[in-house]
Design a protein around this motif. Sequence first.
Motif, PDB file in Angstrom:
ATOM      1  N   ARG A  11       0.835  -1.200   0.000  1.00 45.05           N
ATOM      2  CA  ARG A  11       0.000   0.000   0.000  1.00 45.05           C
ATOM      3  C   ARG A  11       0.873   1.255   0.000  1.00 45.05           C
ATOM      4  N   ILE A  12       0.289   2.371  -0.401  1.00 46.13           N
ATOM      5  CA  ILE A  12       0.873   3.687  -0.222  1.00 46.13           C
ATOM      6  C   ILE A  12      -0.168   4.536   0.495  1.00 46.13           C
ATOM      7  N   ILE A  13       0.229   5.126   1.617  1.00 46.28           N
ATOM      8  CA  ILE A  13      -0.702   5.892   2.455  1.00 46.28           C
ATOM      9  C   ILE A  13      -0.153   7.300   2.612  1.00 46.28           C
ATOM     10  N   PHE A  14      -0.995   8.296   2.432  1.00 44.52           N
ATOM     11  CA  PHE A  14      -0.559   9.687   2.575  1.00 44.52           C
ATOM     12  C   PHE A  14      -1.742  10.541   3.020  1.00 44.52           C
ATOM     13  N   GLU A  15      -1.434  11.602   3.741  1.00 46.81           N
ATOM     14  CA  GLU A  15      -2.473  12.498   4.245  1.00 46.81           C
ATOM     15  C   GLU A  15      -2.047  13.947   4.030  1.00 46.81           C
ATOM     16  N   ASN A  16      -2.888  14.690   3.325  1.00 44.09           N
ATOM     17  CA  ASN A  16      -2.631  16.103   3.048  1.00 44.09           C
ATOM     18  C   ASN A  16      -1.232  16.301   2.472  1.00 44.09           C
ATOM     19  N   ALA A  17      -0.884  15.461   1.515  1.00 50.33           N
ATOM     20  CA  ALA A  17       0.442  15.507   0.896  1.00 50.33           C
ATOM     21  C   ALA A  17       0.358  16.185  -0.466  1.00 50.33           C
ATOM     22  N   ARG A  18       1.484  16.748  -0.906  1.00 52.99           N
ATOM     23  CA  ARG A  18       1.556  17.314  -2.251  1.00 52.99           C
ATOM     24  C   ARG A  18       1.375  16.193  -3.270  1.00 52.99           C
ATOM     25  N   LEU A  19       0.537  16.442  -4.266  1.00 53.90           N
ATOM     26  CA  LEU A  19       0.330  15.445  -5.301  1.00 53.90           C
ATOM     27  C   LEU A  19       1.646  15.119  -5.992  1.00 53.90           C
ATOM     28  N   GLY A  20       2.495  16.124  -6.174  1.00 52.96           N
ATOM     29  CA  GLY A  20       3.791  15.873  -6.794  1.00 52.96           C
ATOM     30  C   GLY A  20       4.631  14.886  -6.012  1.00 52.96           C
ATOM     31  N   ASP A  21       4.596  14.961  -4.677  1.00 55.26           N
ATOM     32  CA  ASP A  21       5.353  14.029  -3.844  1.00 55.26           C
ATOM     33  C   ASP A  21       4.774  12.618  -3.932  1.00 55.26           C
ATOM     34  N   LEU A  70       4.202  11.830 -15.887  1.00 58.27           N
ATOM     35  CA  LEU A  70       4.564  13.220 -16.135  1.00 58.27           C
ATOM     36  C   LEU A  70       3.402  14.136 -15.796  1.00 58.27           C
ATOM     37  N   VAL A  71       3.713  15.259 -15.149  1.00 55.41           N
ATOM     38  CA  VAL A  71       2.718  16.291 -14.863  1.00 55.41           C
ATOM     39  C   VAL A  71       3.047  17.508 -15.719  1.00 55.41           C
ATOM     40  N   ALA A  72       2.096  17.928 -16.558  1.00 50.98           N
ATOM     41  CA  ALA A  72       2.354  19.004 -17.519  1.00 50.98           C
ATOM     42  C   ALA A  72       2.298  20.386 -16.889  1.00 50.98           C
ATOM     43  N   ASP A  73       1.618  20.515 -15.776  1.00 46.21           N
ATOM     44  CA  ASP A  73       1.453  21.827 -15.136  1.00 46.21           C
ATOM     45  C   ASP A  73       1.869  21.700 -13.677  1.00 46.21           C
ATOM     46  N   ASP A  74       2.856  22.488 -13.260  1.00 45.35           N
ATOM     47  CA  ASP A  74       3.369  22.358 -11.897  1.00 45.35           C
ATOM     48  C   ASP A  74       2.320  22.695 -10.851  1.00 45.35           C
ATOM     49  N   ARG A  75       1.301  23.442 -11.232  1.00 47.91           N
ATOM     50  CA  ARG A  75       0.234  23.742 -10.264  1.00 47.91           C
ATOM     51  C   ARG A  75      -0.451  22.463  -9.801  1.00 47.91           C
ATOM     52  N   VAL A  76      -0.486  21.466 -10.673  1.00 49.43           N
ATOM     53  CA  VAL A  76      -1.066  20.175 -10.302  1.00 49.43           C
ATOM     54  C   VAL A  76      -0.223  19.524  -9.208  1.00 49.43           C
ATOM     55  N   ASN A  77       1.094  19.649  -9.317  1.00 49.71           N
ATOM     56  CA  ASN A  77       1.974  19.070  -8.297  1.00 49.71           C
ATOM     57  C   ASN A  77       1.718  19.645  -6.909  1.00 49.71           C
ATOM     58  N   GLN A  78       1.282  20.889  -6.847  1.00 50.15           N
ATOM     59  CA  GLN A  78       1.108  21.557  -5.559  1.00 50.15           C
ATOM     60  C   GLN A  78      -0.202  21.197  -4.866  1.00 50.15           C
ATOM     61  N   MET A  79      -1.127  20.562  -5.552  1.00 46.29           N
ATOM     62  CA  MET A  79      -2.410  20.204  -4.950  1.00 46.29           C
ATOM     63  C   MET A  79      -2.208  19.234  -3.795  1.00 46.29           C
ATOM     64  N   LYS A  80      -2.998  19.359  -2.749  1.00 43.17           N
ATOM     65  CA  LYS A  80      -2.911  18.485  -1.579  1.00 43.17           C
ATOM     66  C   LYS A  80      -3.916  17.341  -1.702  1.00 43.17           C
ATOM     67  N   VAL A  81      -3.458  16.139  -1.411  1.00 43.23           N
ATOM     68  CA  VAL A  81      -4.304  14.959  -1.555  1.00 43.23           C
ATOM     69  C   VAL A  81      -4.110  14.041  -0.350  1.00 43.23           C
ATOM     70  N   THR A  82      -5.123  13.207  -0.118  1.00 45.61           N
ATOM     71  CA  THR A  82      -5.099  12.204   0.948  1.00 45.61           C
ATOM     72  C   THR A  82      -5.598  10.897   0.350  1.00 45.61           C
ATOM     73  N   GLY A  83      -4.947   9.793   0.691  1.00 46.83           N
ATOM     74  CA  GLY A  83      -5.416   8.534   0.122  1.00 46.83           C
ATOM     75  C   GLY A  83      -4.674   7.331   0.646  1.00 46.83           C
ATOM     76  N   ASN A  84      -5.168   6.162   0.242  1.00 45.10           N
ATOM     77  CA  ASN A  84      -4.611   4.869   0.604  1.00 45.10           C
ATOM     78  C   ASN A  84      -4.833   3.967  -0.610  1.00 45.10           C
ATOM     79  N   TYR A  85      -3.745   3.656  -1.347  1.00 40.79           N
ATOM     80  CA  TYR A  85      -3.881   2.952  -2.612  1.00 40.79           C
ATOM     81  C   TYR A  85      -2.998   1.709  -2.659  1.00 40.79           C
ATOM     82  N   ARG A  86      -3.390   0.792  -3.531  1.00 35.66           N
ATOM     83  CA  ARG A  86      -2.621  -0.419  -3.764  1.00 35.66           C
ATOM     84  C   ARG A  86      -1.460  -0.107  -4.702  1.00 35.66           C
ATOM     85  N   LEU A  87      -0.309  -0.667  -4.412  1.00 33.85           N
ATOM     86  CA  LEU A  87       0.864  -0.435  -5.244  1.00 33.85           C
ATOM     87  C   LEU A  87       0.914  -1.357  -6.457  1.00 33.85           C
ATOM     88  N   ASP A  88       0.045  -2.374  -6.503  1.00 35.82           N
ATOM     89  CA  ASP A  88       0.034  -3.249  -7.669  1.00 35.82           C
ATOM     90  C   ASP A  88      -0.891  -2.719  -8.763  1.00 35.82           C
TER      91      ASP A  88
END
Length: 330
Positions: A260-270, A284-302
């Motif tokens: 799994r990968i778990i993150f809370e209020n993390a930069r989407l770029g990270d 690849l992210v075409a717009d750096d503003r997308v990298n700065q968005m904050k996201v939270t999630g728990n996803y499967r690595l497979d």
Amino acid sequence: MGHQDAQDKDRMVSDFSHADPVADQALDWYVRLRDGKPDAATRADFLAWLAEDPRHEEEYRGLQILWNSKPFLNAVKALPVDRSELMRPRRRSWPLRVAALAASVLLAAGIWQYSSLTVAFQADYITATGAQMHIPLPDGSTMLLNTDTAVALDFDAGRRHVRLLQGEAFFDVVHDPAHPFTVSGQYGEVEVLGTAFAVRTGADEDEVVLERGRVQVLCLCDGKDKAVLAPGETVSITASAVSPVHAADPSATLAWREGRIIFENARLGDVLEELRRYHRGAILVADDRVNQMKVTGNYRLDDVEGAVRTLADAAEVGFYRVPGGLIILR
């Protein structure tokens, strides 16, 4: 583009092997015609290849668009057809900006994976991208290798030493005061008596996360800069120093052990940077503003592609998948 860059680009394209033989042939012709100055015999052979199958023309045209170059235009000057019609995309639906970005990431991010002979010759165990491996060690300790990881072991004459050549590994060490257990990375070394911890090595630093027990981390620069970790702490080591000790959440940081990968209020770029480690292609992210968005999630690595698609939906950005495993967000 300089001469060396052009040679590197040619080598990267020519060394890539696609599952589709037509795509392979198109790649081969792309390399041969890249300078736009084919001789008469080469041009004749190329035109004959184009005429063999409509897919040949389409695959080459798609490659030319993808790499944002013009060998195709130069090579078809002698064709008795309307070149504007010949160059009109048929099935490709990628926006041109996306195609240009695809070309840049193919060069910069290394979409094609090269095996390092140096690492392969040194390693006792290696994992592929996206794979993990559980290994019992000779002293009864255990080691779990994460994605794209290589290690070399030295358990002779009472020694207990693991060299992390690349990637990330988790160790559950059997207590043996008479024989310290050590793990060395690129920049640091971890010494323990009995504990559970993870070491990750990268281009610029090594990282150590302690789950339980107690470890001492030394900088290989001179052995004087050091830190002692307690459970739930982490530290990084560079070529010149050991960082201050920071708090860590092993349940999240080491969630890769459960796939799994778990993150809370993390930069989407990270988050995407972490997911890239498990994806055989490139992201690849075409717009750096997308990298700065904050996201939270728990996803499967497979299912990295599924995770990225869900993150793109959550961030309300476009998701594009280009042949070859390239994913673009814009």
